[in-house]
Design a protein around this motif. Structure first.
Motif, PDB file in Angstrom:
ATOM      1  N   ARG A   2      32.751  39.143  35.319  1.00  0.00           N
ATOM      2  CA  ARG A   2      32.473  40.561  35.057  1.00  0.00           C
ATOM      3  C   ARG A   2      31.817  40.619  33.673  1.00  0.00           C
ATOM      4  O   ARG A   2      32.133  40.103  32.618  1.00  0.00           O
ATOM      5  CB  ARG A   2      33.673  41.329  35.295  1.00  0.00           C
ATOM      6  N   GLN A 320      43.433  40.368  37.393  1.00  0.00           N
ATOM      7  CA  GLN A 320      42.664  39.669  38.671  1.00  0.00           C
ATOM      8  C   GLN A 320      43.710  38.453  39.174  1.00  0.00           C
ATOM      9  O   GLN A 320      43.942  38.022  40.223  1.00  0.00           O
ATOM     10  CB  GLN A 320      41.399  39.000  38.169  1.00  0.00           C
ATOM     11  N   ARG A 324      45.759  37.688  42.440  1.00  0.00           N
ATOM     12  CA  ARG A 324      45.604  36.414  43.028  1.00  0.00           C
ATOM     13  C   ARG A 324      47.062  35.709  43.575  1.00  0.00           C
ATOM     14  O   ARG A 324      47.193  35.200  44.471  1.00  0.00           O
ATOM     15  CB  ARG A 324      44.761  35.721  42.522  1.00  0.00           C
ATOM     16  N   ARG A 327      48.747  37.661  46.103  1.00  0.00           N
ATOM     17  CA  ARG A 327      48.004  37.519  47.356  1.00  0.00           C
ATOM     18  C   ARG A 327      48.432  36.130  47.983  1.00  0.00           C
ATOM     19  O   ARG A 327      48.187  35.912  49.177  1.00  0.00           O
ATOM     20  CB  ARG A 327      46.731  37.757  47.215  1.00  0.00           C
ATOM     21  N   ASP A 329      47.032  33.371  46.512  1.00  0.00           N
ATOM     22  CA  ASP A 329      46.209  32.144  46.215  1.00  0.00           C
ATOM     23  C   ASP A 329      46.471  31.139  45.104  1.00  0.00           C
ATOM     24  O   ASP A 329      46.127  29.975  45.177  1.00  0.00           O
ATOM     25  CB  ASP A 329      44.629  33.264  45.715  1.00  0.00           C
ATOM     26  N   LEU A 330      47.314  31.829  44.272  1.00  0.00           N
ATOM     27  CA  LEU A 330      47.903  30.788  43.156  1.00  0.00           C
ATOM     28  C   LEU A 330      49.289  30.631  43.273  1.00  0.00           C
ATOM     29  O   LEU A 330      50.099  31.771  43.512  1.00  0.00           O
ATOM     30  CB  LEU A 330      47.489  31.511  41.614  1.00  0.00           C
ATOM     31  N   TYR A 333      52.099  32.745  38.369  1.00  0.00           N
ATOM     32  CA  TYR A 333      51.112  33.741  37.631  1.00  0.00           C
ATOM     33  C   TYR A 333      51.083  33.296  36.348  1.00  0.00           C
ATOM     34  O   TYR A 333      51.916  33.013  35.488  1.00  0.00           O
ATOM     35  CB  TYR A 333      51.759  35.247  37.352  1.00  0.00           C
ATOM     36  N   PRO A 334      49.751  32.964  36.049  1.00  0.00           N
ATOM     37  CA  PRO A 334      49.310  32.186  34.328  1.00  0.00           C
ATOM     38  C   PRO A 334      49.266  33.163  33.476  1.00  0.00           C
ATOM     39  O   PRO A 334      48.165  33.944  33.499  1.00  0.00           O
ATOM     40  CB  PRO A 334      48.261  31.327  34.927  1.00  0.00           C
ATOM     41  N   PRO A 335      50.384  33.897  32.911  1.00  0.00           N
ATOM     42  CA  PRO A 335      50.006  34.663  31.760  1.00  0.00           C
ATOM     43  C   PRO A 335      49.117  34.057  30.459  1.00  0.00           C
ATOM     44  O   PRO A 335      48.908  32.940  30.612  1.00  0.00           O
ATOM     45  CB  PRO A 335      51.390  34.939  31.202  1.00  0.00           C
TER      46      PRO A 335
END
Lengths: 339, 203
Positions: A2, A320, A324, A327, A329-330, A333-335
């Motif tokens: 974006r 995002q 993910r 949802r 997909d990952l 969660y990578p902070p």
């Protein structure tokens, strides 16, 4: 990726913002101050007596432009929420995980926060020689990280976070050069209201970046109020506060420290109230926002995506990545943690 | 009554099931050059009042639905033969004719809606391709009808599950306006576990 769009900070009193065809016009005393294409704007933050036309409100609501109102002195008042965006299923997943299994996400975020605070301190030791208290604090942060790894309850994570923050802020003053410290000292974090210039600068920037995160979370369809680490509290954007933890030390604290060490702020930039509250003067608040805007345009290599991005996009990217993960997909969660 | 699926979901599903789930379940939408071109084409097609030329009435942007199939959507153009009352749906595509029959499936679904609403039988439809500027007649055969019904069932199963399928990175991703939100390469390369483990490293 974006595009990074502009953030407008309207601090001049008596301004009127309106939409003229596809442009945004800022007027004061019937004089046009600035005219910009509306599509290049992601955030509008209004301070004090600023008027916004209904058409511009509508544009912000429809186009995910994050519009927030502050008092003249930077106290957050409210934010425009447009049409609920995104996927109700995603929000359900957010609520479910927040209620039933917040531990992993909260722990990852706090690991990044402690690690990042630790790196800020280590950097100080490298650049200015070892200070004994700082060395001890680093060692304590290491211990906190170890404890965090085996934490199996969210309250434990909160406790470790609190300890680590106290250890970090106990030596925060040594990030300032001796010369700076003669003018501005720091004896721990305080807020509501901040009672020294450094706390005033930190509070203002945390609040601004926090609101940008709220907007970014909403933009990907998440609910900014339902967090993992921060418990629900009416009116608090708990999830935005969670994500903010990742950025505090590396982004905001370092920015404040280096501006002070470079002598960009002096005593005359602040208003000291009889109550002990400290606020920034108009011009210095403007200078602080300008510095933030500049910093947001700098590019870094995102540690997880391994892609070059502007710092100003980090709230959106982390929102995002979180969406993910929720949802499915990952796996985790990578902070955000700068290498 | 079951929830209605948008006719456009069928086309999205044919392009990429994940794209279909992102648009219709997760409510994501982004515009790129290709979608903008398509939108402008449709703005032109959808505008205008019905007109009659040489015994055919042209109706634009006609809303249709099917209770039986749970479909809802809009036709680009409906041609009505003023003598025989025969109906002919017309679909506008900005590109060219494709090797697969995804365009025909969408057209066929439109025809199934019309058949249910008007109680008639429709034998053929038309696809107009912008790039080649050609009208292609499509025969609504039993085979095409069966394929269409099967795809509608697949789309329904996927959307009702609420589950967004994993991305399959390929050539088509370059043309997809949702690539930034989908990030097929990032997800195919999920290294979040290793990344998170490294957060606790004290070197």
């Amino acid at each position: 990726m974006r595009k990074l769009q502009n953030t407008l900070y309207i601090t001049r009193q008596g301004c009127y913002l309106h939409k003229e065809r596809e442009t945004l016009v800022v007027e004061c005393e019937r004089k046009k101050l600035i005219q910009l294409p509306v599509h290049a704007i992601a955030n509008i933050f209004c301070f004090g007596n600023v008027l916004v036309s209904p058409y511009l409100l509508g544009f912000c609501g429809e186009n995910q432009v994050n519009l927030a109102f502050y008092s003249e002195y930077g106290k957050f008042l409210g934010r425009l929420q447009g049409r609920q965006s995104g996927n109700v299923l995603l929000r359900r997943a957010q609520y479910r995980i927040s209620a039933e299994a917040p531990l992993d996400i909260a722990r990852n975020i706090i690991a990044a926060k402690i690690q990042s605070a630790r790196r800020v301190l280590q950097r100080r030791q490298r650049n200015h020689g070892a200070h004994e208290d700082v060395t001890i604090a680093i060692r304590q942060l290491n211990a906190s990280l170890k404890k965090l790894q085996s934490a199996d309850h969210i309250d434990q994570v909160r406790g470790i976070e609190g300890d680590a923050a106290a250890q970090y802020f106990a030596v925060f003053r040594y990030l300032l050069t001796d010369k700076t410290r003669q003018q501005f000292d720091f004896n721990g974090r305080n807020r509501r209201p901040p009672r020294d210039p450094i706390n005033a600068m930190l509070s203002l920037l945390y609040s601004i970046v926090g609101k940008e995160i709220s907007g970014a979370l909403q933009g990907v369809g998440l609910d900014p109020q339902v967090g993992f680490l921060h418990a629900d509290r009416p009116g608090r954007d708990s999830l935005a506060q969670d994500i903010l933890e990742e950025f505090r030390a590396w982004w905001i604290d370092r920015m404040v420290i280096s501006m002070l060490n470079r002598g960009q702020f002096a005593d005359k930039d602040f208003i000291y109230a009889a109550s002990g509250a400290v606020e920034l003067k108009d011009d210095s608040r403007k200078a602080l926002f300008q510095a933030l805007q500049m910093r947001k345009q700098e590019k870094i290599q995102h540690p997880y995506l391994e892609e070059e991005v502007e710092i100003g996009l980090l709230p959106h990217i982390q929102a995002q990545l979180l969406a993910r993960h929720l949802r499915g997909d990952l796996a985790c969660y990578p902070p955000f943690l700068m290498r | 009554m079951m929830d209605a699926i948008a006719l456009s979901a069928l086309r999205h599903y044919a392009f990429c099931p994940r794209q279909c789930a992102l648009i219709h379940n997760e409510q994501l939408w982004a515009e790129n050059f290709l979608t903008a071109q398509g939108r402008i084409l449709h703005e032109r097609v959808d505008s205008g009042v019905p007109e009659t030329r040489k015994g055919i009435r042209y109706e634009r942007g006609v809303a249709v639905s099917s209770q039986a199939l749970g479909l809802i959507g809009k036709l680009d153009l409906l041609e009505v033969n003023t003598v025989s009352d025969a109906l002919k749906p017309v679909e506008y595509k900005r590109g060219r004719k494709k090797a697969d029959d995804s365009d025909s499936v969408q057209l066929c679904a439109q025809a199934l809606c019309l058949e249910e609403m008007c109680g008639v039988k429709i034998d053929e439809g038309v696809i107009w391709y912008g790039q080649t500027r050609r009208r292609e007649s499509v025969l609504l055969s039993q085979r095409l009808r069966d394929t269409t019904r099967a795809i509608i069932a697949d789309v329904r199963t996927m959307l009702e599950s609420g589950h967004t399928p994993a991305p399959v990175y390929g050539k088509h991703c370059k043309a997809c306006s949702l690539i930034d939100a989908c990030q097929p390469q990032e997800i195919a390369n999920d290294h979040s576990q290793a990344y998170v483990a490294a957060l606790f490293n004290i070197e």
